[in-house]
Enzyme design. Sequence first.
Site, mmCIF file in Angstrom:
data_model
loop_
_atom_site.group_PDB
_atom_site.id
_atom_site.type_symbol
_atom_site.label_atom_id
_atom_site.label_comp_id
_atom_site.label_asym_id
_atom_site.label_seq_id
_atom_site.Cartn_x
_atom_site.Cartn_y
_atom_site.Cartn_z
ATOM 1 C CG ASP A 15 -1.697 2.411 6.319
ATOM 2 O OD1 ASP A 15 -2.296 1.825 5.004
ATOM 3 O OD2 ASP A 15 -2.268 3.375 6.720
ATOM 4 C CG ASP B 213 -1.784 1.239 1.350
ATOM 5 O OD1 ASP B 213 -2.274 1.657 0.640
ATOM 6 O OD2 ASP B 213 -1.692 1.832 2.473
ATOM 7 C CG LEU B 214 1.618 5.823 -1.868
ATOM 8 C CD1 LEU B 214 2.899 5.398 -1.928
ATOM 9 C CD2 LEU B 214 0.997 6.479 -2.911
ATOM 10 C CG ASP B 215 -1.198 7.626 0.905
ATOM 11 O OD1 ASP B 215 -0.448 8.679 0.859
ATOM 12 O OD2 ASP B 215 -2.169 7.277 0.038
ATOM 13 C CB THR C 232 -2.268 3.840 -3.755
ATOM 14 O OG1 THR C 232 -2.873 4.860 -3.199
ATOM 15 C CG2 THR C 232 -2.324 4.163 -5.137
ATOM 16 C CE LYS D 33 -5.565 -0.738 -1.317
ATOM 17 N NZ LYS D 33 -4.530 -0.232 -0.484
#
Length: 230
Positions: free
Chosen positions: A170, A21-23, A113, A145
């Site tokens: 996260d 995942d990115l953030d 993302t 998601k």
Amino acid sequence: MSIVLTLPGGAVLSCRAVVFDLDGVLVDSMPAIVRQLREWASARGLEPDRVVELSHGRGNLDLVRLVAPGLDAEREARLLADREAGDVEGITARPGARAALDAVPPSARAIVTSGNDRVARARLRVAGLPVPEVLVTADDVRKSKPDPEGYLAAAAELGVAPRDCVVFEDAPAGVAAARSGGMRVVGVLGTVSELDAEYTVPDLAAVAVKLCPDPGTPVPGAGLRGGQGE
């Protein structure tokens, strides 16, 4: 080639691809995200804290539909994306992010993302992280998601089965997405204090990455002992 991930406490996961995942996993963008969401929510008479809480792991389009069903969701999502792409102040790479990306071969890593492509690339750029060959964003999927579509698309582009992927996430929605796609999930704490994941880590700096050749694969230099001239 297998990728071996060693987690705190000694757990070891072997896989053929790692999906991030990115953030909250690779970049610390929460201050910018919260800043933009709170301003947007306040301007539309919404409760900012609730909007921020419901945003974790969700794309802007789904978030607007959830918190403000009376608004033009597509228009509002575009406005949010424009604001987010232009607000990169304070965004940094999370601990261990660069090392983890560098340790995984480019052909075996991906980012999935809930943000759009423009926002993702802006955040990677300002954080000094490489854009992977496989980058799946909200622009590439119909469902965000917790639907597994994004993660399944990444596995397909990498050419590996979902069961051969390990995902670092996260947010609860992201954990649910990866798990429902048949992937193993490692939760990265920080965005939320608890995650329903079998394994959790504080950040990617706590993960050791090692590459191992598959059985029967010739290893350069195999059979040689010692240094040159011995």
